[in-house]
Write an enzyme that holds these catalytic residues in place. Structure first.
Site, PDB file in Angstrom:
ATOM      1  N   LYS A 281       0.836  -1.207   0.000  1.00 53.30           N
ATOM      2  CA  LYS A 281       0.000   0.000   0.000  1.00 53.30           C
ATOM      3  C   LYS A 281       0.869   1.255   0.000  1.00 53.30           C
ATOM      4  O   LYS A 281       1.976   1.228   0.544  1.00 53.30           O
ATOM      5  CB  LYS A 281      -0.847   0.034   1.288  1.00 53.30           C
TER       6      LYS A 281
ATOM      7  N   ARG B 181     -10.356 -11.440   2.028  1.00 51.04           N
ATOM      8  CA  ARG B 181     -11.233 -12.468   1.462  1.00 51.04           C
ATOM      9  C   ARG B 181     -10.566 -13.852   1.497  1.00 51.04           C
ATOM     10  O   ARG B 181     -11.260 -14.865   1.554  1.00 51.04           O
ATOM     11  CB  ARG B 181     -11.654 -12.075   0.044  1.00 51.04           C
TER      12      ARG B 181
HETATM   13  N1  BES Z   1      -7.957  -3.744   4.587  1.00 56.06           N
HETATM   14  C1  BES Z   1      -8.172  -3.287   3.283  1.00 56.06           C
HETATM   15  C2  BES Z   1      -9.457  -2.508   3.111  1.00 56.06           C
HETATM   16  C3  BES Z   1      -9.623  -1.253   3.938  1.00 56.06           C
HETATM   17  C4  BES Z   1      -9.413  -0.019   3.372  1.00 56.06           C
HETATM   18  C5  BES Z   1     -10.044  -1.318   5.240  1.00 56.06           C
HETATM   19  C6  BES Z   1      -9.599   1.128   4.097  1.00 56.06           C
HETATM   20  C7  BES Z   1     -10.232  -0.164   5.978  1.00 56.06           C
HETATM   21  C8  BES Z   1     -10.017   1.065   5.405  1.00 56.06           C
HETATM   22  C9  BES Z   1      -8.225  -4.467   2.305  1.00 56.06           C
HETATM   23  O1  BES Z   1      -7.472  -5.568   2.653  1.00 56.06           O
HETATM   24  C10 BES Z   1      -7.704  -3.972   0.996  1.00 56.06           C
HETATM   25  O2  BES Z   1      -6.589  -3.547   0.953  1.00 56.06           O
HETATM   26  N2  BES Z   1      -8.524  -4.047  -0.031  1.00 56.06           N
HETATM   27  C11 BES Z   1      -8.160  -3.607  -1.309  1.00 56.06           C
HETATM   28  C12 BES Z   1      -8.715  -4.584  -2.305  1.00 56.06           C
HETATM   29  C13 BES Z   1      -8.211  -4.390  -3.709  1.00 56.06           C
HETATM   30  C14 BES Z   1      -6.741  -4.715  -3.801  1.00 56.06           C
HETATM   31  C15 BES Z   1      -9.008  -5.280  -4.617  1.00 56.06           C
HETATM   32  C16 BES Z   1      -8.736  -2.214  -1.537  1.00 56.06           C
HETATM   33  O3  BES Z   1      -9.823  -1.940  -1.072  1.00 56.06           O
HETATM   34  O4  BES Z   1      -8.048  -1.395  -2.140  1.00 56.06           O
HETATM   35 ZN    ZN Z   2      -5.434  -5.411   2.013  1.00 57.93          ZN
END
Ligand code: BES
Ligand code: ZN
Ligand code: ZN
Length: 494
Positions: free
Chosen positions: A270, A344
């Site tokens: 990230k 997931r």
């Molecule tokens: N933990 C994150 C989602 C999240 C974002 C939780 C902001 C709380 C606040 C999750 O694991 C994630 O990173 N999801 C990605 C999915 C994508 C790579 C398909 C996302 O939402 O960007």
């Molecule tokens: Zn994630």
């Protein structure tokens, strides 16, 4: 915790530092006016009309003692949420003025077309939630005062009000415990530490608990949890808690919570600012752990299992790579295209395990699953996805009653195509032309439940952390989902 007492004495007979009044319009309460006849003029001068979110504090002298009259606006909407917010505001005023003892009357249940137990419970929950501050690491604590609130009611209603206050305290305790687990720094809330807390909760509530280690997770075939854990030096844990209500005819509900104690994104790392609050990524796990504890203490009428797969998601030489293909507990395979879509993967194992092991009548999962949910719902609603209308409706109504709101997003089968893969059974990210990341994530999860078991997925990414404009929340964790789960199980709808 604030101490909430119930009394049938007359308000002004109580020896306190402040008397509080909740007002829906600009008519000052008659008992206050009888003592302080200049109040109506003062309200006029200050333009106080009982508007939602407004308040007036008036210091007065009673028998040579300086006390405070606190007037908090309820507004005209007959929605209990505005009562919760007014109670939150009252706590903030008590904190600001360093008032130790406050007395107020319970608002009229008739105004909200509800009953005293529910209303007293909402008062209690809001007051206790507002009283939470994450100051573990601060020298200067927000409050060191053990605050006392006296809720005044009639003798006839006292018992009901007392009952509501007690239930509310248990609910709020679970919410605040969840918030504390989420607020703790990620290096001090690792999977093993989270599991220790779960054991403590289980012990206090008399709930059975089994914690599987990473080695056991691997040998059980939970390839999703194992894949996410591969990059971390911390031992992954699979937490399983079981509450038996003693009635073999009662249904079983499985609560499943995402427990990523820190989400860096893994190798699909990230950007720095998106990582700042990723300690919140175990909010679903914390919620189901604390909710089952409270439900056992409330002697819930159904059987409950809480499952929390938990691990860190970190990049390293041993981390799972984009392009890897993994096999889950139920034998399905997935192409991992993006290691940041890790929630997931761990939920897939937990959902299949729930189904195979407990054959529950209901499954609900709570997960900070997608950033997209923030865009779909904003900070006040969690996203809810389900193909089972009656169960979804129950969850939505429980959310409204509890003040823990969910909004349903579409789950038409058309979206299923988004998570297909050319090299495995499914792919862990949705195809880009399907957009709707919250919905495509739900379709990934759907592969791990069966058609006949009512299942609701709640994406709490939007609401688990830093909810703005709520008098009863400070910044940080909200305990999202705890109040909803307790309400869902306790209100007899299952
Ligand atoms: N933990 C994150 C989602 C999240 C974002 C939780 C902001 C709380 C606040 C999750 O694991 C994630 O990173 N999801 C990605 C999915 C994508 C790579 C398909 C996302 O939402 O960007
Ligand atoms: Zn994630
Ligand atoms: Zn995550």
């Amino acid at each position: 915790m604030v101490k909430i007492q119930v009394s049938d004495a007359s308000l002004f007979a109580l020896q306190v530092d402040g008397y509080a009044f909740f007002m829906a319009d600009d008519t000052p309460p008659s008992e206050a006016v009888a003592r302080f006849p200049s109040l109506p003029a003062l309200f006029k001068e200050r333009a106080f009309t009982g508007k939602q979110g407004s308040s007036v504090v008036v210091p007065v002298c009673v028998d040579d003692k300086l006390i405070h009259l606190i007037f908090v606006g309820l507004g005209t909407k007959n929605d209990v949420e505005y009562y919760r917010r007014a109670v939150g505001r009252l706590i903030r005023i008590a904190e600001g003025h360093k008032l130790k003892k406050i007395a107020c009357e319970l608002v009229d249940a008739g105004r909200y077309a509800t009953d005293d137990v529910y209303l007293a419970q909402q008062f209690s929950v809001a007051a206790h939630i507002a009283d939470y501050h994450f100051d573990t690491f601060k020298k200067e604590k927000v409050s060191t005062i053990q605050r006392e609130m006296t809720l005044v009611t009639s003798q006839a209603r006292k018992k009901q009000v007392q009952k509501g206050v007690e239930i509310g305290a248990l609910v709020a305790q679970a919410v605040n415990k969840t918030r504390h687990l989420v607020d703790m720094p990620p290096s001090q809330m690792t999977p093993t530490i989270l599991a220790e807390h779960a054991k403590q909760v289980a012990k206090e509530a008399g709930v059975k608990i089994t914690v599987f280690t990473e080695a056991q997770v691997i040998s059980m075939g939970m390839g999703g949890l194992a894949a996410v854990a591969a990059g971390s030096e911390q031992d992954a844990q699979f937490i399983a808690m079981e509450y038996n209500c003693g009635n073999s005819a009662a249904p079983t509900i499985a609560l499943v919570g995402k427990g990523i104690t820190f989400d860096s994104g893994g190798l699909s790392i990230k950007p720095a600012n998106s990582m700042e609050t990723m300690k919140e990524d175990m909010a679903g796990a914390a919620a189901v752990i604390c909710a089952i504890g409270a439900l056992a203490q409330l002697k819930a009428p159904v059987n409950i299992v809480a499952l929390a797969p938990t691990t860190e998601n970190l990049p390293s030489g041993t981390a799972t790579k984009p392009g890897d293909i993994i096999t889950f507990y139920n034998g399905k395979t997935a192409e991992v295209r993006n290691t940041d879509a890790e929630g997931r993967l761990i939920l897939a194992d937990a959902l299949s395990y729930a189904l195979a092991t407990y054959k529950p009548q209901y499954i609900i999962d709570l997960a900070t699953l997608t950033g997209a949910c923030d865009y779909a719902c904003g900070p006040f609603y969690a996203g809810m996805l389900s193909q089972h209308d009656p169960f979804a409706e129950k969850v939505m109504q429980a959310g409204i009653r509890a003040g823990d709101y969910v909004w349903r997003l579409p789950m038409h089968d058309d979206y299923a195509q988004a998570v297909t893969s050319s090299v495995a059974d499914i792919c862990n990210i949705g195809k880009s032309n399907y957009k709707a990341g919250t919905i495509t994530a739900a379709f990934f999860l759907k592969e791990f439940v069966d058609e006949k078991t009512p299942w609701v997925h709640v994406d709490i990414a939007s609401v688990a952390f830093d909810m703005p404009d709520r008098s009863y929340f400070e910044s940080g964790a909200t305990g999202a989902g705890v109040r909803l789960l307790i309400e869902l199980v306790m209100n007899g709808a299952l």
